[in-house]
Design an enzyme around this catalytic site. Structure first.
Site, PDB file in Angstrom:
ATOM      1  N   GLY A   1       3.182   8.043   3.451  1.00 51.00           N
ATOM      2  CA  GLY A   1       3.491   6.779   4.109  1.00 51.00           C
ATOM      3  C   GLY A   1       3.258   5.606   3.178  1.00 51.00           C
ATOM      4  O   GLY A   1       2.426   5.672   2.278  1.00 51.00           O
ATOM      5  N   LYS A   2       4.007   4.547   3.392  1.00 48.59           N
ATOM      6  CA  LYS A   2       3.858   3.331   2.585  1.00 48.59           C
ATOM      7  C   LYS A   2       3.770   2.139   3.514  1.00 48.59           C
ATOM      8  O   LYS A   2       4.203   2.210   4.664  1.00 48.59           O
ATOM      9  CB  LYS A   2       5.052   3.196   1.631  1.00 48.59           C
ATOM     10  CG  LYS A   2       5.111   4.336   0.629  1.00 48.59           C
ATOM     11  CD  LYS A   2       6.403   4.369  -0.120  1.00 48.59           C
ATOM     12  CE  LYS A   2       6.476   5.626  -0.980  1.00 48.59           C
ATOM     13  NZ  LYS A   2       7.769   5.763  -1.645  1.00 48.59           N
ATOM     14  N   VAL A   3       3.208   1.038   3.012  1.00 46.01           N
ATOM     15  CA  VAL A   3       3.020  -0.160   3.840  1.00 46.01           C
ATOM     16  C   VAL A   3       3.595  -1.370   3.124  1.00 46.01           C
ATOM     17  O   VAL A   3       3.411  -1.531   1.913  1.00 46.01           O
ATOM     18  CB  VAL A   3       1.518  -0.412   4.130  1.00 46.01           C
ATOM     19  CG1 VAL A   3       1.349  -1.604   5.065  1.00 46.01           C
ATOM     20  CG2 VAL A   3       0.864   0.821   4.740  1.00 46.01           C
TER      21      VAL A   3
ATOM     22  N   GLY B 153       0.814  -1.214   0.000  1.00 40.62           N
ATOM     23  CA  GLY B 153       0.000   0.000   0.000  1.00 40.62           C
ATOM     24  C   GLY B 153       0.842   1.256   0.000  1.00 40.62           C
ATOM     25  O   GLY B 153       2.015   1.242   0.348  1.00 40.62           O
TER      26      GLY B 153
ATOM     27  N   ASP C 290     -13.203   8.181  11.885  1.00 41.39           N
ATOM     28  CA  ASP C 290     -13.086   7.889  10.445  1.00 41.39           C
ATOM     29  C   ASP C 290     -13.489   6.445  10.143  1.00 41.39           C
ATOM     30  O   ASP C 290     -12.833   5.757   9.361  1.00 41.39           O
ATOM     31  CB  ASP C 290     -11.661   8.157   9.964  1.00 41.39           C
ATOM     32  CG  ASP C 290     -11.609   8.536   8.481  1.00 41.39           C
ATOM     33  OD1 ASP C 290     -12.673   8.860   7.917  1.00 41.39           O
ATOM     34  OD2 ASP C 290     -10.517   8.509   7.896  1.00 41.39           O
TER      35      ASP C 290
ATOM     36  N   SER D 114      -0.076   9.330   0.991  1.00 49.99           N
ATOM     37  CA  SER D 114       0.544  10.592   0.576  1.00 49.99           C
ATOM     38  C   SER D 114       1.968  10.728   1.093  1.00 49.99           C
ATOM     39  O   SER D 114       2.839  11.241   0.409  1.00 49.99           O
ATOM     40  CB  SER D 114      -0.301  11.771   1.059  1.00 49.99           C
ATOM     41  OG  SER D 114      -0.504  11.690   2.456  1.00 49.99           O
TER      42      SER D 114
END
Length: 354
Positions: free
Chosen positions: A35-37, A30, A146, A33
């Site tokens: 951050g990445k996973v 994933g 959220d 904006s």
């Protein structure tokens, strides 16, 4: 002899801080904006986790550092079977890392986009599990703010887990919140009038759960609200729109809603991520060494100011290790039990004297 030694897995001291070197990066899953996973495996335990990493410079430039710190602080105090739980947090010069439960069933938004039709019994199970998670969050004074299909992940057994505490808030007792936050189509009516009506409380998460359940059952939301819809239009819609419920739904479900093995993700993503990744993790050490060399030559006032901000992030970042917390707690309990069994006669004597 040297060959035999090098083939062994590295040995880690259980008391040392967990860091990037303790994990093997398996694949990207994933991208946000800033951050990445990716999926990782811890070298000593061989357990699999999801690791989110956020670039410090981008967080500073977008004024997001406080939000990251707040999310970390909230998640360190939470643990529940229907949440995505934080296990470790650490940093290096370039990134902040959060290591959390790995859930391979995909998020509910992904399944909706694949035109999956959820049976009512399945949605009932989701509602029960999410209600337990929200009840737990309320007991911890946390409002998620959220709740939506995008932030609900499935595990391999089909159970749901709430993720993304980026805009969550801790509510002091007897108080309400007035700041507007969330995703418009899932936000409760009181959030749009929060300043006029004295704020909102935990009920906003239950409203979002109701909207989510409706969407899972019907494939669309009860109100035609988009992110571009103005707050004034939304307030008018809540006052005038009539929500319809299909006749096929059970009376119990309608009544409730009126009250308020395979990795499921885009299969093209990994290839795109490998092509587009500008700062791949496997080149991190080389990149950091180069960066350090460049920073020594820092003569621009703007670059030096950025460096000051990054050093501030370095100092204030909260390191966390749930594994160590659990281990320390178990040791403490064992020590207390041992102390109680050591001298029962002496304890009796003390009680008699008292």
């Amino acid at each position: 002899m040297g060959a035999n030694t090098s083939s062994k897995a590295p040995v880690f001291d259980e008391n040392e801080d967990v860091n990037f070197d303790h994990f093997e990066i398996l694949r990207a899953i994933g991208k946000g904006s800033f951050g990445k996973v990716c999926i990782v495996q811890k070298n000593d335990t061989k357990k699999m986790y999801a690791m989110k990493y956020m670039n410090k410079q981008k967080c500073v430039e977008r004024n997001e550092v406080r939000n990251v710190f707040k999310e970390l602080q909230i998640m360190q105090g939470l643990e529940h079977p229907f949440l995505v739980n934080l296990w470790y947090s650490f940093q290096d010069e370039e990134d902040m890392f959060m290591v959390v439960d790995l859930l391979l069933g995909g998020d509910l938004r992904y399944h909706l986009q694949q035109n999956v039709h959820f049976q009512e019994d399945t949605v009932k199970l989701f509602i029960c599990e999410l209600a337990m998670a929200l009840d737990y969050l309320q007991s911890q004074r946390v409002i998620h703010r959220d709740m939506k299909p995008d932030n609900i992940l499935l595990d391999e057994h089909g159970h749901v887990h709430i993720t993304d505490f980026n805009i969550a808030a801790v509510l002091p007792r007897e108080m309400h919140i007035t700041t507007v936050a969330g995703t418009k189509p899932y936000m409760a009516p009181e959030m749009f009038n929060s300043r006029k009506e004295g704020g909102y409380s935990f009920a906003v998460d239950w409203w979002s759960l109701g909207v989510t359940a409706y969407e899972l059952l019907r494939g669309r939301r009860p109100y035609h609200i988009r992110s571009s819809t103005s707050s004034k239009e939304i307030v008018h819609m809540f006052e005038t729109a009539i929500v319809t419920y299909p006749s096929a739904w059970s009376r119990e479900m309608v009544s409730l809603l009126k009250k308020k093995g395979r990795l499921n993700c885009d299969p093209t993503f990994e290839l795109e991520e490998m092509i587009l990744e500008s700062k791949p993790l496997h080149k991190k050490k080389k990149r950091l060494a180069k960066k350090e060399k460049e920073m020594r030559k820092c003569d621009s006032s703007q670059a030096c100011l950025l460096q000051e901000h990054l050093e501030s992030v370095q100092k204030e970042f909260i390191i966390f290790n749930r594994e160590k917390v659990k281990r320390d707690f178990t040791k403490k309990q064992a020590h207390l039990a041992l102390e109680q069994t050591k001298d029962p006669q002496g304890q009796d004597g003390q009680n008699n004297n008292l």
